[in-house]
Design a protein around this motif. Structure first.
Motif, mmCIF file in Angstrom:
data_model
loop_
_atom_site.group_PDB
_atom_site.id
_atom_site.type_symbol
_atom_site.label_atom_id
_atom_site.label_comp_id
_atom_site.label_asym_id
_atom_site.label_seq_id
_atom_site.Cartn_x
_atom_site.Cartn_y
_atom_site.Cartn_z
ATOM 1 N N LEU A 72 -28.832 -42.719 39.801
ATOM 2 C CA LEU A 72 -29.264 -41.427 40.338
ATOM 3 C C LEU A 72 -28.207 -40.750 41.214
ATOM 4 C CD1 LEU A 72 -31.501 -39.366 40.449
ATOM 5 C CD2 LEU A 72 -32.534 -40.632 42.346
ATOM 6 N N PRO A 73 -27.492 -41.474 42.104
ATOM 7 C CA PRO A 73 -26.462 -40.791 42.913
ATOM 8 C C PRO A 73 -25.403 -40.096 42.065
ATOM 9 C CG PRO A 73 -26.950 -42.935 43.845
ATOM 10 C CD PRO A 73 -27.657 -42.881 42.516
ATOM 11 N N TYR A 74 -25.025 -40.694 40.932
ATOM 12 C CA TYR A 74 -24.033 -40.055 40.057
ATOM 13 C C TYR A 74 -24.606 -38.785 39.433
ATOM 14 C CZ TYR A 74 -21.444 -44.454 40.364
ATOM 15 O OH TYR A 74 -20.745 -45.537 40.820
ATOM 16 N N VAL A 75 -25.878 -38.824 39.059
ATOM 17 C CA VAL A 75 -26.509 -37.657 38.451
ATOM 18 C C VAL A 75 -26.575 -36.507 39.456
ATOM 19 C CG1 VAL A 75 -28.624 -36.779 37.392
ATOM 20 C CG2 VAL A 75 -27.826 -39.084 36.845
ATOM 21 N N ILE A 76 -26.978 -36.808 40.686
ATOM 22 C CA ILE A 76 -27.073 -35.768 41.716
ATOM 23 C C ILE A 76 -25.689 -35.218 42.047
ATOM 24 C CG2 ILE A 76 -27.707 -35.316 44.117
ATOM 25 C CD1 ILE A 76 -29.917 -37.402 43.803
ATOM 26 N N TYR A 77 -24.722 -36.116 42.241
ATOM 27 C CA TYR A 77 -23.368 -35.675 42.601
ATOM 28 C C TYR A 77 -22.770 -34.812 41.496
ATOM 29 C CZ TYR A 77 -18.776 -36.034 44.838
ATOM 30 O OH TYR A 77 -17.579 -35.743 45.461
ATOM 31 N N SER A 78 -23.058 -35.157 40.250
ATOM 32 C CA SER A 78 -22.493 -34.386 39.140
ATOM 33 C C SER A 78 -22.968 -32.934 39.162
ATOM 34 C CB SER A 78 -22.861 -35.044 37.807
ATOM 35 O OG SER A 78 -24.251 -34.929 37.532
ATOM 36 N N VAL A 109 -16.848 -39.379 38.639
ATOM 37 C CA VAL A 109 -15.655 -40.205 38.882
ATOM 38 C C VAL A 109 -14.370 -39.461 38.552
ATOM 39 C CG1 VAL A 109 -14.450 -42.308 38.181
ATOM 40 C CG2 VAL A 109 -16.925 -42.358 38.550
ATOM 41 N N HIS A 110 -14.359 -38.734 37.453
ATOM 42 C CA HIS A 110 -13.106 -38.156 36.969
ATOM 43 C C HIS A 110 -12.910 -36.678 37.340
ATOM 44 C CE1 HIS A 110 -12.298 -41.814 34.714
ATOM 45 N NE2 HIS A 110 -13.525 -41.759 34.233
ATOM 46 N N LEU A 111 -13.996 -35.919 37.477
ATOM 47 C CA LEU A 111 -13.859 -34.516 37.858
ATOM 48 C C LEU A 111 -14.162 -34.278 39.327
ATOM 49 C CD1 LEU A 111 -15.407 -32.547 34.847
ATOM 50 C CD2 LEU A 111 -13.055 -33.288 35.223
ATOM 51 N N GLY A 112 -14.963 -35.155 39.922
ATOM 52 C CA GLY A 112 -15.332 -34.986 41.324
ATOM 53 C C GLY A 112 -14.150 -34.814 42.261
ATOM 54 N N ASN A 165 -19.415 -26.381 41.173
ATOM 55 C CA ASN A 165 -18.063 -25.932 41.502
ATOM 56 C C ASN A 165 -17.282 -25.565 40.243
ATOM 57 O OD1 ASN A 165 -18.718 -26.418 44.151
ATOM 58 N ND2 ASN A 165 -17.112 -27.908 44.519
ATOM 59 N N PHE A 166 -17.500 -26.328 39.175
ATOM 60 C CA PHE A 166 -16.840 -26.028 37.905
ATOM 61 C C PHE A 166 -17.262 -24.654 37.400
ATOM 62 C CE2 PHE A 166 -16.801 -25.973 33.263
ATOM 63 C CZ PHE A 166 -15.512 -26.400 32.974
ATOM 64 N N CYS A 167 -18.560 -24.352 37.496
ATOM 65 C CA CYS A 167 -19.063 -23.047 37.052
ATOM 66 C C CYS A 167 -18.450 -21.914 37.868
ATOM 67 C CB CYS A 167 -20.585 -23.010 37.172
ATOM 68 S SG CYS A 167 -21.470 -23.980 35.930
ATOM 69 N N ASP A 168 -18.398 -22.088 39.186
ATOM 70 C CA ASP A 168 -17.831 -21.025 40.018
ATOM 71 C C ASP A 168 -16.335 -20.871 39.775
ATOM 72 O OD1 ASP A 168 -20.155 -20.162 41.133
ATOM 73 O OD2 ASP A 168 -19.904 -21.154 43.057
ATOM 74 N N ALA A 169 -15.630 -21.997 39.595
ATOM 75 C CA ALA A 169 -14.194 -21.916 39.310
ATOM 76 C C ALA A 169 -13.943 -21.239 37.962
ATOM 77 C CB ALA A 169 -13.576 -23.313 39.325
ATOM 78 N N SER A 170 -14.900 -21.385 37.041
ATOM 79 C CA SER A 170 -14.785 -20.765 35.715
ATOM 80 C C SER A 170 -15.381 -19.360 35.682
ATOM 81 C CB SER A 170 -15.483 -21.644 34.671
ATOM 82 O OG SER A 170 -14.950 -22.954 34.657
#
Length: 342
Positions: free
Chosen positions: A275-281, A127-130, A287-292
Motif C-alpha cells: 500500500l505505501p508504494y501505491v499511495i506514493y506513486s 522506486v525509479h521515478l520517485g 508531479n509527472f502530470c504537472d510536469a507534462s
C-alpha cells in the motif's frame, strides 16, 4: 468440538492451491474490447485524460520509461501483458473510486492479474521515478528559485508539485510529531537545505527560508504559523490572514492530487505491505502530470476540496514547547509581521 480440535491439531495438507489446475485464466465474457478501442485510436483524445488522467502521448511516454522495470516475459502458458496496458491499467485503477474487479472488467484480465500488475507498476513508479519527480532543494539556487516562485504565485513550489512525501504514520499521530521526526525538519535544522537568509526589513537581522504551517505545528525559525487566538493587534491579525491565504494553495495541491487519483479517497483493496508504494506513486504521477502540463478539471478540483473539508478532523493546536517558541522563531515572525504590515 472434537471435529474442530482435530482440524486445528492435524498436520497441514500437502496440496496447495497451485496444485489445482486453474479452470479459467479470464472469466468467460470478460473481454479487452474497451481497452482495444484506445489502442486502435477509436476513442476521442479526451477519453484518455478522462480515464487515465493524462493524454495518450503522456501515457506512452510513461510506459516507455517504466518498460525496463515492468515488462514481463511471454511464457508457453499465455502471452504477457505489454507495458502500455500495464501502465494504463494501473492509472485506471488509481484514477477511479472503483475496485480491482472494475478494472479487471475494463481490461479483460483477471482480478488477480490486476492486483499483481498494479502493485508491480506502483512499486516501479515509486522506486525509479520517485527520486526524479519528488525531491527537496539542496542548493542555494534551487531554494532561491522556489522562494521567488512562491513569492509571485503562492504555490507549493508555484506549480502545485510535492517535494517531500512520507508514508508511514498512522492518521492518529499528531502533525507536530510527524514533522519533528521527518527528514525535512532535520534538513532545515542542520542547514542541509540552505537557509539563504534575506534582510527584508531595515534595521532587522536577515531571516531564513521558512515553511508555512497551521496551528498544529510548533513555531520555529524555519516554520511559521499565525499568532495564538488570531493575533492581538491589527498587524498580527493581518499576518495570520496572509498565511491563511498562502496556505490555501496547499489545500489546492491536495485537491488536484485527489481529483486526479480518486483511489486516495477510498479504502484500497491492496495489502498493507504494498500500500505505501501505491499511495506514493499517486504523488509521483501527480508531479509527472504537472510536469507534462496535463490539465485537471477545475470544477472537479473544487468539488474534491469541498468534500475533503467536510471529512477532515478539526486541527489540533500544538501544545508542545520548543526552544524556539520564545526565541528565534518569534523574532522571524515579528520581522515578517512588520514586512507584511500594509
Amino acid at each position: 468440538m472434537e471435529t474442530l480440535m482435530y482440524k486445528f491439531q492435524s498436520p497441514p495438507r500437502t496440496t496447495t492451491r497451485r496444485a489445482t489446475r486453474r479452470k479459467f485464466w479470464v472469466r468467460p465474457g470478460r473481454t479487452s474490447s474497451w481497452w482495444d478501442n484506445f489502442v486502435n485510436d477509436v476513442v476521442l483524445d479526451a477519453e484518455w485524460r478522462e480515464n487515465f488522467r493524462m493524454s495518450r502521448s503522456s501515457v506512452v511516454a510513461l510506459s516507455e520509461e517504466l518498460r525496463p522495470h515492468i515488462e514481463a516475459e511471454t511464457t508457453n502458458m499465455r502471452t504477457s501483458i505489454d507495458p502500455l496496458k500495464r501502465v494504463a491499467l494501473s492509472l485506471y485503477y488509481l484514477s477511479d473510486e472503483g475496485r480491482l474487479r472494475k478494472t479487471a472488467n475494463a481490461f479483460g484480465v483477471s482480478r488477480q492479474a490486476v492486483s499483481v500488475i498494479v502493485r508491480q507498476t506502483c512499486r516501479a513508479i515509486t522506486v525509479h521515478l520517485g527520486p526524479k519527480l519528488i525531491k527537496l532543494p539542496f542548493t542555494e539556487p534551487e531554494v532561491e528559485d522556489l522562494v521567488m516562485s512562491f513569492h509571485h504565485a503562492h504555490g507549493c513550489d508555484s506549480k502545485y508539485r510535492f517535494m517531500d512525501v512520507v508514508i508511514k504514520w498512522p492518521g492518529s499521530v499528531h502533525d507536530a510529531r510527524v514533522f519533528a521526526n521527518s527528514n525535512l525538519n532535520l534538513y532545515l535544522k542542520t542547514g542541509k537545505i540552505p537557509p539563504t537568509p534575506k534582510q527584508i526589513v531595515d534595521d532587522e537581522e536577515p531571516i531564513p527560508v521558512f515553511l508555512l504551517g497551521d496551528p498544529a505545528y510548533p513555531l520555529l525559525p524555519y516554520l511559521m504559523k499565525e499568532y495564538s487566538n488570531g493575533g492581538s493587534t491589527p498587524q498580527e491579525q493581518y499576518f495570520g490572514l496572509c498565511l491563511c491565504r498562502a496556505r490555501m494553495v496547499i489545500e489546492c495541491a491536495f485537491g488536484r492530487l485527489k481529483a486526479r487519483f480518486a483511489a486516495l479517497r477510498r479504502p484500497m483493496d491492496i495489502n498493507l505491505d504494498d500500500l505505501p508504494y501505491v499511495i506514493y506513486s499517486c504523488f509521483v504521477l501527480h508531479n509527472f502530470c504537472d510536469a507534462s502540463k496535463e490539465a485537471v478539471d477545475d470544477p472537479h478540483v473544487l468539488g474534491t476540496i469541498q468534500g475533503e473539508r467536510g471529512s477532515q478532523p478539526p486541527t489540533q493546536c500544538n501544545r508542545f514547547l520548543t526552544d524556539c517558541n520564545d526565541g528565534e522563531g518569534k523574532r522571524v515572525r515579528r520581522v515578517l509581521t512588520q514586512y507584511l504590515d500594509p
